[in-house]
Design a protein around this motif. Structure first.
Motif, PDB file in Angstrom:
ATOM      1  N   HIS A  20       0.832  -1.204   0.000  1.00  0.00           N
ATOM      2  CA  HIS A  20       0.000   0.000   0.000  1.00  0.00           C
ATOM      3  C   HIS A  20       0.866   1.253   0.000  1.00  0.00           C
ATOM      4  N   GLY A 205      -9.066   4.893  -1.366  1.00  0.00           N
ATOM      5  CA  GLY A 205      -9.605   3.536  -1.420  1.00  0.00           C
ATOM      6  C   GLY A 205      -8.610   2.518  -0.904  1.00  0.00           C
ATOM      7  N   GLU A 206      -7.338   2.686  -1.295  1.00  0.00           N
ATOM      8  CA  GLU A 206      -6.296   1.789  -0.796  1.00  0.00           C
ATOM      9  C   GLU A 206      -6.136   1.937   0.707  1.00  0.00           C
ATOM     10  N   TYR A 208      -8.406   2.784   2.830  1.00  0.00           N
ATOM     11  CA  TYR A 208      -9.559   2.227   3.527  1.00  0.00           C
ATOM     12  C   TYR A 208      -9.369   0.748   3.873  1.00  0.00           C
ATOM     13  N   GLU A 228     -13.350  -3.208   1.866  1.00  0.00           N
ATOM     14  CA  GLU A 228     -12.847  -3.877   0.661  1.00  0.00           C
ATOM     15  C   GLU A 228     -13.776  -3.617  -0.521  1.00  0.00           C
ATOM     16  N   ASN A 231     -13.297  -0.069  -1.785  1.00  0.00           N
ATOM     17  CA  ASN A 231     -12.044   0.042  -2.532  1.00  0.00           C
ATOM     18  C   ASN A 231     -12.201  -0.513  -3.944  1.00  0.00           C
TER      19      ASN A 231
END
Length: 240
Positions: A20, A205-206, A208, A228, A231
């Motif tokens: 990430h 999003g990543e 999250y 998930e 994302n």
């Protein structure tokens, strides 16, 4: 050079988190082999150590990236500031322990809220961001000058966005109904925080799914698997 697995074992940072960090540009590997393996040298490990110190001081990944990417960033000065903030945290923890012990010895009627005051720590954190964290997005957020009460209201409204998305987990991320909610999420962030470009939305999003605190809060709001799902829906949205 160390592999991502070796770095994970050395530092305690999960492989997923390291991936990430790479995706959002916070910690890029020194080299990627033809087979796709990430390799890190000592310079990268020093940057990771700085990242972890800032994380211990409750800086967000976005804030840390803004600080480290500032062309005027000085690691030596930053370390001095980190030490000062850690000392303040150490002092505060000691005060909290003393308070808890007094309550235990004298009874639960003892009340003293001085130990909960984080004003000095927050002041030093603001100083760090003012010195090195002046990215466009951070400046936009700061310029909004949002009050504490308003921040709480915005946080609640943001969580409601995830509640709504959580109700759509039975649908495919690419479904129109889901994508409309993602667009609304992007617009909410733009209206209330900073311009949420596709690049920023993708990074969020990543975050999250890879930041445990975000994942837990989002899954608590929308049900297990919501982070998930969001994302994946963001990835679809940003691919258009």
């Amino acid at each position: 050079m160390r592999t991502v697995k070796e770095v994970s074992e050395l530092t305690g940072v999960s492989i997923r988190a390291l991936h990430h960090y790479d995706a959002i540009g916070l910690l890029k590997p020194t080299k990627v082999t033809r087979a796709g393996y990430r390799l890190y040298d000592d310079k990268a490990l020093r940057r990771l150590q700085t990242i972890l110190l800032f994380r211990e001081l409750q800086f967000s990944l976005k804030q840390i990236k803004a600080i480290l990417d500032d062309p005027n960033f000085d690691p030596a000065q930053a370390l001095c500031q980190q030490i000062k903030m850690l000392e303040l945290q150490y002092k505060r923890i000691g005060e909290l322990i003393d308070l808890a012990r007094r309550i235990r010895s004298k009874g639960v009627d003892v009340m003293n809220f001085d130990a909960f005051d984080t004003k000095e720590i927050r002041a030093h954190k603001a100083e760090v961001m003012e010195k090195w964290g002046n990215t466009k997005a951070y400046q936009q957020y700061e310029q909004k000058n949002v009050s504490v009460n308003k921040q709480s209201e915005l946080a609640t409204s943001l969580m409601l966005k995830f509640v709504e998305l959580g109700k759509l987990k039975h649908l495919a991320p690419k479904q129109t109904e889901v994508q409309v909610k993602i667009k609304a999420l992007q617009q909410f962030i733009t209206d209330n925080y900073y311009e949420c470009t596709p690049e920023i939305l993708s990074s969020l999003g990543e975050m999250y799914v890879n930041d445990e605190r975000f994942r837990q809060n989002i899954d608590k709001a929308g049900g297990k698997g919501t982070a998930e799902f969001v994302n994946q829906a963001i990835l679809v949205y940003c691919s258009y």
